[in-house]
Scaffold this motif. Structure first.
Motif, short mmCIF file in Angstrom:
data_model
loop_
_atom_site.label_atom_id
_atom_site.label_comp_id
_atom_site.label_asym_id
_atom_site.label_seq_id
_atom_site.Cartn_x
_atom_site.Cartn_y
_atom_site.Cartn_z
N ALA A 169 39.13 -6.21 105.42
CA ALA A 169 40.02 -6.39 104.27
C ALA A 169 39.27 -6.93 103.06
O ALA A 169 39.51 -6.50 101.92
CB ALA A 169 41.16 -7.35 104.65
N VAL A 170 38.36 -7.86 103.29
CA VAL A 170 37.60 -8.44 102.17
C VAL A 170 36.71 -7.38 101.53
O VAL A 170 36.63 -7.26 100.30
CB VAL A 170 36.77 -9.65 102.66
CG1 VAL A 170 35.87 -10.17 101.56
CG2 VAL A 170 37.70 -10.76 103.15
N ALA A 171 36.01 -6.60 102.37
CA ALA A 171 35.16 -5.53 101.84
C ALA A 171 35.99 -4.50 101.10
O ALA A 171 35.61 -4.03 100.01
CB ALA A 171 34.37 -4.88 102.98
N ALA A 172 37.14 -4.13 101.67
CA ALA A 172 38.00 -3.13 101.02
C ALA A 172 38.50 -3.63 99.67
O ALA A 172 38.50 -2.88 98.69
CB ALA A 172 39.17 -2.79 101.94
N ALA A 173 38.90 -4.89 99.60
CA ALA A 173 39.39 -5.43 98.33
C ALA A 173 38.29 -5.42 97.27
O ALA A 173 38.54 -5.07 96.11
CB ALA A 173 39.92 -6.85 98.54
#
Length: 385
Positions: free
Chosen positions: A295-299
């Motif tokens: 999720a952090v990478a995607a954001a």
């Protein structure tokens, strides 16, 4: 929830759909690892998070053949907090939802069950169909992200290809009361062809009892509850005075373990992350933390592009490229552990700790390296200002 929080923090309009009316689902991933606690710190919400009821484990011990062996020491990790926080997942999700609600562009819709994807021109996904208590609705979006777990409806609707890895185990989850003086840092108990993990919940243990794949209805249940209780007592003698708390099979939940991953995580307008992209084994309690890293990478990758209103497949491919290597390495580690477990399960004889484990366990370097793999993982992500 984490992706929605981060995108709303950047000012993007986000709608999170949850099919249930609350987050209360027992026996879910409840281990919040130091890598995730680092993210809470970088977001400035760690103190509020740790104010919630939780337990902390900084060292892991395995009891193999009755012999206690320390296997992981988190106290030397290069992280802000040097422990695993044990917290029910519903508390974690409620916390993130409350934090995200501080942003006016974040919207959480409970009792909205996604049933399919909406396709526009050129087969681009432009939204989802959902069932609600008031009837079916359509919700449209510039990007749809499937975060709906190992039995992902959105992934199935997208017909994305899945690569399965054979798994030799299933897990039975149940609760037993915890008494003062019981061990709190034992990650695993192995002997007599059985393996169990006790997760300290202060007043009770959340217990994971491993069985051979697909044997619950064919062997475990037909043998009867008394035989199951006896196997628990034989493996973990100090639980013998409370196994009678298990009076019905309804108290015991079967998790059919899967290890798989998509070979392609995306379509035009659609992306999968977390268990929807790669189902993990419960070995190491890594799954929830790996999903949060996704999720952090995607954001970070999506946020600048979402401002333009059009997310290309090249951008979505960047998310997969960033997170696929950690997924592969972590799953490979889990498969190795599964092979060890498959040799144990079903062999009722007493065992001795493997020679390699007996040689490595006394060495601090081994315990610190394993702690780093479990607590930090491969390619940890960070919150950028």
């Amino acid at each position: 929830m984490m992706l929605g929080f981060l995108l709303a923090r950047d000012g993007h309009h986000v709608t999170v759909l949850e099919k249930h009316k609350d987050f209360f689902r027992d026996f879910r991933g409840d281990t919040i690892h130091p890598s995730t606690l680092d993210l809470m710190y970088e977001l400035g919400i760690l103190d509020a998070f740790l104010a919630l009821p939780h337990q902390q484990i900084s060292e892991f011990v395995a009891v193999v053949g009755g012999q206690s062996l320390p296997i992981a020491d988190l106290t030397h990790l290069p992280t802000h907090e040097k422990f695993v926080a044990l917290m029910p997942q519903w508390d974690f999700l409620n916390f993130l939802a409350a934090q995200a609600a501080n942003f006016p562009t974040f919207h959480l819709l409970m009792e909205h069950e996604v049933t399919g994807l909406i396709e526009g021109e050129n087969h681009r996904v432009i939204g989802v169909h959902a069932n609600t208590p008031s009837g079916p609705v359509d919700i449209r979006a510039a990007l749809v992200v499937g975060c709906d777990g190992r039995h992902s409806t959105s992934r199935a609707a997208a017909n994305l290809p899945v690569r399965e890895t054979g798994v030799p185990i299933d897990v039975l989850w149940f609760r037993l009361s915890r008494h003062q003086g019981d061990p709190s840092n034992v990650i695993g108990n192995v002997n007599y062809g059985t393996f169990a993990v006790l997760i300290n919940r202060a007043e009770y243990f959340q217990c994971a009892f491993l069985i051979a794949k697909d044997t619950f209805s064919t062997k475990v249940q037909p043998a009867g509850l008394p035989a199951f209780r006896a196997s628990i007592t034989r493996l973990i003698p100090f639980l013998g005075d409370r196994v009678d708390e298990l009076t019905d099979w309804d108290q015991i939940k079967l998790l059919s373990v899967q290890v798989n991953r998509l070979t392609r995580w995306h379509l035009p307008g659609f992306l999968c992350i977390g268990d929807a992209a790669h189902a993990m084994s419960p070995v190491g309690g890594i799954g929830i933390n790996l999903a949060i890293q996704d999720a952090v990478a995607a954001a970070r990758i999506l946020s600048p592009v979402l401002s333009t209103g059009l997310v290309t497949e090249l951008t979505l491919a960047r998310v997969q490229h960033r997170r696929e290597l950690p997924t592969r390495i972590t799953q490979y580690f889990q498969v190795i552990v599964h092979r060890f477990l498959s040799r144990i399960l079903g062999n009722p004889a007493p065992i001795k700790p493997p020679l390699l484990l007996r040689l490595l366990s006394p060495h601090p370097t081994f315990r610190r390296l394993l702690a780093r793999f479990i607590g930090v993982g491969v390619r940890p992500e960070h919150i950028h200002p």
